[in-house]
Structure formats: structure tokens, C-alpha cells
Scaffold this motif. Sequence first.
Motif: not given
Length: 167
Positions: A135-149
Motif C-alpha cells: 500500500f502507498g498512502k492510506l486515506n480513509i475514514g477511521k470508521e473503515f480502518t478495521r474493515a479494511l484491515a
Amino acid sequence: MNITPNEVDTIEDAGMIDGSPVKLLRTKGGFWMAIGKPRGKFRDEAIAAGSHPAIVRYQLEKQYPTFQPVLQKSENMADMAKVEKHSHYLSDSLRKSGHDIFSIQTPGKIEFQITKQNVTVHSVESQLTDGAIVFGKLNIGKEFTRALAGATAEKAIQCGAKIKISR
């Protein structure tokens, strides 16, 4: 929802459902829709929609077991994207509000799209190189970080890859 001809960017063949043709329509805003005539209907209607043509094809295959994708004239034209839904990693409240998370894998690349009612909210691109999802730059809302992980871990296990974040 009515779409006028001046809002349409492209129309292409997607395949057949129960002997009726299915068209893949892209609006000038980048939204994709599958238009077809499902069994028992007399008029064409929107039968699937999404922010990426691979997501629309994924929905068609899941909703219509009789869907037969069109054969491409050459391999270069064939959509080699592999789409998977990872929405089970989203919180209940996000799923109830219409959010989904998809991975779209093409040779050497994996894109994760977070959508709300089939419209892209966030998109994260990664490269698949040397046995790693990078991954390069990760720019998503905090509410989605766990789901993306969770989606990334699931995809890495499936690909037999490691996960790297470059800075």
C-alpha cells in the motif's frame, strides 16, 4: 431514476439472462449499471449497479444464476478482474446504512473499494509485487480502518502474500 441519453458515456454488451441481452451502461459521472430484462418482465430495467464494472458483473452473477457473460473477441478485451465482497468486516451499523467493501484484483494490482449504496466512498489501491500486497498512502475514514484491515488480511491469506505499507 431516469437517465437521459446525454448522461450516458458508453454502452457495451455484458451477456445474457434467460435469453435476453444485458447491457453495461456507464454514465458520464462514472456510475455503472446493468440493464436487462429479467424473467417475467416485459421491459428492460436496471438489474445491477455499482462504482466499477467488475462489481456490477459480480452482482449479476450472484443475483442471476442464469447470467452468461459475453465472450470477448480477444484476451486483451476480457475483464480479468476478480471481485470479492468483504462486507462482513464492516460494523453492523455501517452495513445497515448501505455500506459494502469489495476487493477488485487485476494482474499486479488490488483495489479495495468502500461503497455506500453502490457509490464509491473510499478507494485504496495496492500493488501485488514480490509476494506482498504493498500500500502507498492510506486515506480513509477511521470508521473503515478495521474493515479494511480485515479485508486486506483475508485477501493476503488468499493470495499467499504479506502486507506492506510504503511511506
